[in-house]
Design a protein around this motif. Structure first.
Motif, PDB file in Angstrom:
ATOM      1  N   ARG A 168      -7.405   6.407  -4.610  1.00 34.36           N
ATOM      2  CA  ARG A 168      -8.464   7.267  -4.076  1.00 34.36           C
ATOM      3  C   ARG A 168      -7.845   8.476  -3.413  1.00 34.36           C
ATOM      4  O   ARG A 168      -6.775   8.378  -2.808  1.00 34.36           O
ATOM      5  N   GLU A 186     -11.839   5.392  -7.390  1.00 36.61           N
ATOM      6  CA  GLU A 186     -11.791   4.058  -7.999  1.00 36.61           C
ATOM      7  C   GLU A 186     -10.757   3.989  -9.123  1.00 36.61           C
ATOM      8  O   GLU A 186     -10.994   3.434 -10.194  1.00 36.61           O
ATOM      9  N   GLY A 187      -9.601   4.608  -8.870  1.00 35.38           N
ATOM     10  CA  GLY A 187      -8.484   4.495  -9.788  1.00 35.38           C
ATOM     11  C   GLY A 187      -8.497   5.416 -10.977  1.00 35.38           C
ATOM     12  O   GLY A 187      -7.651   5.290 -11.867  1.00 35.38           O
ATOM     13  N   GLU A 214       0.831  -1.203   0.000  1.00 31.30           N
ATOM     14  CA  GLU A 214       0.000   0.000   0.000  1.00 31.30           C
ATOM     15  C   GLU A 214       0.864   1.250   0.000  1.00 31.30           C
ATOM     16  O   GLU A 214       1.870   1.333   0.703  1.00 31.30           O
ATOM     17  N   THR A 217      -7.779   1.086  -7.525  1.00 30.06           N
ATOM     18  CA  THR A 217      -7.520   1.211  -6.086  1.00 30.06           C
ATOM     19  C   THR A 217      -7.187   2.632  -5.643  1.00 30.06           C
ATOM     20  O   THR A 217      -7.238   2.922  -4.442  1.00 30.06           O
ATOM     21  N   PHE A 232      -3.158   4.130  -2.783  1.00 27.96           N
ATOM     22  CA  PHE A 232      -3.438   3.084  -3.768  1.00 27.96           C
ATOM     23  C   PHE A 232      -2.623   1.846  -3.451  1.00 27.96           C
ATOM     24  O   PHE A 232      -1.661   1.888  -2.679  1.00 27.96           O
ATOM     25  N   SER A 233      -3.025   0.751  -4.067  1.00 22.53           N
ATOM     26  CA  SER A 233      -2.340  -0.528  -3.888  1.00 22.53           C
ATOM     27  C   SER A 233      -1.302  -0.743  -4.984  1.00 22.53           C
ATOM     28  O   SER A 233      -1.513  -0.366  -6.141  1.00 22.53           O
TER      29      SER A 233
END
Length: 309
Positions: free
Chosen positions: A192, A217-218, A141, A190, A154-155
């Motif tokens: 946000r 949402e990316g 993360e 991912t 984000f991931s």
């Protein structure tokens, strides 16, 4: 500081390991043809089997070259892309790498930039790029903040970090010149938060006022401030996929400075860049005819809760 001819020879001989007899293709366009010709002369001086092809400029970064150019790229052992718009994030570049070409991309390069930034200690810079790429590869993360107002998460789980070392000596190697970054493709969907670009932006240049982008949402769902209208026009032109949060990059070149030319700006040591659009060429899943980098100043970057920048 080397002159342009010396900088071109350095790029070919040290960065790309060009030797006598190597098949070297210089791809340029009418906007950067003089710079392309300087690389062609340097390749001839190194006694390479040199060829050059000049095309019309593309409309945007990430747009594919003409089919005849893509076909020629498949035949080169070394391909140098000296173009006003980036061919880095194209199927043509990826196919040439897959065929074994060593490729350097120099979108929007200038003589001054190359003279200033190419004469770095590549071994030292490469080691640092590798270290940061390893941190990104092992991370899950990301949390990114800046004094200008960025607060983005984000991931990066399962994604591989890439070092842009400036040393492209093996078949299939690829990167920018000037070099000096570590980068990764965030997991789609991912990202946000708020992204504030306060340095420079591809397609716009140096920013007098920050661009504020709301991310959900990316994707970049709302743009305001500064040159918002200009960025929205580009994003609308190339469709929803151009709004994807495509890349996290860390600048690591000690000789680069912020000039408004994103090729150099994204390499400035101590900066971070976030790109919108295509990430299919470095581990992501979004393919788009656009890849736009935005430079963030004075970033605080944490990976899995540990501050790394």
């Amino acid at each position: 500081m080397p002159d342009l001819a010396s900088a071109c020879r350095l790029a070919l001989a040290e960065c790309l390991a060009v030797r006598a007899g190597d098949k070297v293709l210089i791809v340029t366009d009418t906007d950067l043809q003089p710079l392309g010709e300087a690389f062609f002369r340097a390749a001839r001086e190194l006694r390479a089997e040199a060829a050059a092809i000049t095309m019309l400029p593309r409309d945007n970064h990430g747009q594919e070259p003409p089919e005849m150019v893509a076909a020629a790229m498949l035949k080169g052992q070394v391909v140098v892309l000296v173009t006003s718009r980036s061919l880095s994030h194209t199927r043509a570049r990826r196919a040439a790498n897959d065929a074994g070409a060593r490729i350097a991309s120099l979108p929007g390069a200038t003589a001054d930039m190359l003279e200033r930034t190419l004469a770095v200690d590549y071994d030292a810079m490469a080691a640092e790029c590798e270290d940061y790429a390893a941190i990104l590869t092992g991370g899950q993360e990301v949390h990114l903040t800046t004094p200008a107002g960025t607060d983005l998460t984000f991931s990066i789980a399962g994604r591989r970090g890439h070092p842009d070392t400036g040393l492209y000596r093996r078949p299939g190697d690829f990167g920018n010149l000037p070099a000096g970054e570590a980068y990764i493709a965030p997991v789609e969907g991912t990202a946000r938060g708020i992204l504030v670009i306060d340095g420079a932006m591809s397609g716009i240049g140096f920013l007098k006022e920050p661009l504020r982008i709301r991310v959900e949402e990316g994707r970049a769902v709302e743009v305001s401030g500064g040159e918002a209208r200009a960025l929205e026009e580009i994003l609308n032109r190339y469709g929803p996929e151009s709004r994807n949060i495509a890349e996290l990059g860390i600048g690591l070149n000690p000789l680069a400075k912020l000039t408004g030319n994103v090729l150099e700006d994204e390499k400035v040591r101590g900066t971070v860049h976030i790109a919108l659009g295509d990430n299919s060429t470095f581990g992501g899943r979004v393919e788009a005819p656009s890849h736009l980098d935005g430079i963030l100043l004075r970033p605080r970057l944490s990976v899995d809760g540990q501050q790394v920048l």
